[in-house]
Design an enzyme around this catalytic site. Sequence first.
Site, short mmCIF file in Angstrom:
data_model
loop_
_atom_site.label_atom_id
_atom_site.label_comp_id
_atom_site.label_asym_id
_atom_site.label_seq_id
_atom_site.Cartn_x
_atom_site.Cartn_y
_atom_site.Cartn_z
N GLY A 155 -38.45 -24.12 -19.90
CA GLY A 155 -38.79 -25.43 -20.44
C GLY A 155 -38.05 -26.54 -19.69
CG ASN A 169 -40.50 -19.10 -20.32
OD1 ASN A 169 -39.62 -19.36 -21.15
ND2 ASN A 169 -41.65 -19.73 -20.28
CG ASP A 188 -29.88 -33.49 -19.26
OD1 ASP A 188 -28.90 -33.86 -19.92
OD2 ASP A 188 -31.04 -33.90 -19.49
CE LYS A 194 -33.00 -35.59 -22.21
NZ LYS A 194 -32.21 -34.40 -21.93
CB THR A 222 -45.34 -18.95 -21.34
OG1 THR A 222 -45.19 -19.04 -22.76
CG2 THR A 222 -46.75 -19.23 -20.93
P1 ATR Z 1 -36.28 -27.74 -23.75
O1 ATR Z 1 -36.56 -29.10 -23.18
O2 ATR Z 1 -35.20 -27.73 -24.79
O3 ATR Z 1 -36.07 -26.71 -22.69
P2 ATR Z 1 -39.01 -26.90 -24.13
O4 ATR Z 1 -39.39 -27.60 -22.87
O5 ATR Z 1 -39.90 -27.03 -25.31
O6 ATR Z 1 -37.58 -27.35 -24.62
O7 ATR Z 1 -38.81 -25.34 -23.78
C1 ATR Z 1 -38.47 -24.40 -24.71
C2 ATR Z 1 -38.17 -23.07 -24.02
O8 ATR Z 1 -37.81 -22.14 -25.05
C3 ATR Z 1 -39.36 -22.45 -23.32
O9 ATR Z 1 -38.90 -21.63 -22.27
C4 ATR Z 1 -39.99 -21.60 -24.43
O10 ATR Z 1 -40.79 -20.54 -23.96
P3 ATR Z 1 -42.38 -20.78 -23.63
O11 ATR Z 1 -42.43 -21.51 -22.33
O12 ATR Z 1 -42.95 -19.41 -23.58
O13 ATR Z 1 -42.91 -21.59 -24.80
C5 ATR Z 1 -38.73 -21.05 -25.06
N1 ATR Z 1 -38.92 -20.64 -26.45
C6 ATR Z 1 -38.82 -21.40 -27.56
N2 ATR Z 1 -39.01 -20.66 -28.68
C7 ATR Z 1 -39.21 -19.39 -28.25
C8 ATR Z 1 -39.44 -18.15 -28.92
N3 ATR Z 1 -39.48 -18.07 -30.26
N4 ATR Z 1 -39.57 -17.04 -28.19
C9 ATR Z 1 -39.51 -17.08 -26.83
N5 ATR Z 1 -39.30 -18.24 -26.13
C10 ATR Z 1 -39.15 -19.37 -26.84
#
Ligand code: ATR
Length: 279
Positions: free
Chosen positions: A128, A150, A102, A66, A152
């Site tokens: 994310g 979030n 999206d 993407k 992070t």
């Molecule tokens: P997408 O494109 O599907 O949004 P991504 O860009 O990898 O995928 O983002 C994943 C999101 O899920 C992020 O907000 C991530 O938090 P971080 O930015 O802190 O990594 C969140 N996420 C995924 N697994 C997680 C977990 N086990 N606990 C908390 N947040 C999680």
Amino acid sequence: MKKLYGVIGDPIKHSMSPEMHNQLFQLYRIDAAYVPLEVKETNLADAIRGFRAIGAAGFNVTIPHKTEIIKFLDRIDPLAEAIGAVNTVVNENGKLAGYNTDGLGFVKGVGTQVSDLKKKRALIIGAGGAARAIYFSMAEAGITQIDICNRTSGRAEILVKECPISVETNIVDFSEAEKELQRYDLVIQTTSIGMSPNIDHKPFSARNVSETAFVSDIIYNPLETSFLREAKEKGASVQNGINMFVCQGALAFEKWTGIFPDTEIMKETVQKRLGGPTC
Ligand code: ATR
């Protein structure tokens, strides 16, 4: 001559888009076909060259292409450029134009269920790629109060800073969001937490949700995440990820054909494939 459409990604064999779009081409009597195309990251440039050579009419783009695709296109829609991701490409007289449907699909899907969207106070869980598309598209739709939580927090800060439209946003942590959940009219869960096979996981408890709130989880596998189930038990209205998926597809179809299709029919197709009720 038959027009060619497709979706590129890796993996791609589980994509529901071919079924959805081929059904629409049939329904609206458009002489076109839509195929799934597995494209490895190292082959992206060649794949785009191939699309140009054969004069494909358009295609969808999914993980992991993407963002990377942007540099191979001739034109990028400003919203897609700000988001930094393209999921829909249109062949506009030989020039490939990139769009992002999206986030707009999400807004469209929620807009059919919630009135006065602009006045709502929203919380997005996650920061994310999906959260970014949704936040930017909600901002474009005129929603002015969108908090983010979030794991992070730095990632949430960057997201807010990079949004071209200014939105009133507090960045909160998971424990504050859990405690203050009743403040929000709209709660949008965009992380992968709770996705199969981890179906018992949730970002935090939804027990404090307002019973007048609308809670959306962009996951559709399972159809009802543990977060969504808890919100429903507390009386909130809920929606899974099917609506967003269907609406992003409907907006792509409209870009290609000028027709905004019947989303109820699309939902039925997806529901059949996933084997459960849509909500
Ligand atoms: P997408 O494109 O599907 O949004 P991504 O860009 O990898 O995928 O983002 C994943 C999101 O899920 C992020 O907000 C991530 O938090 P971080 O930015 O802190 O990594 C969140 N996420 C995924 N697994 C997680 C977990 N086990 N606990 C908390 N947040 C999680």
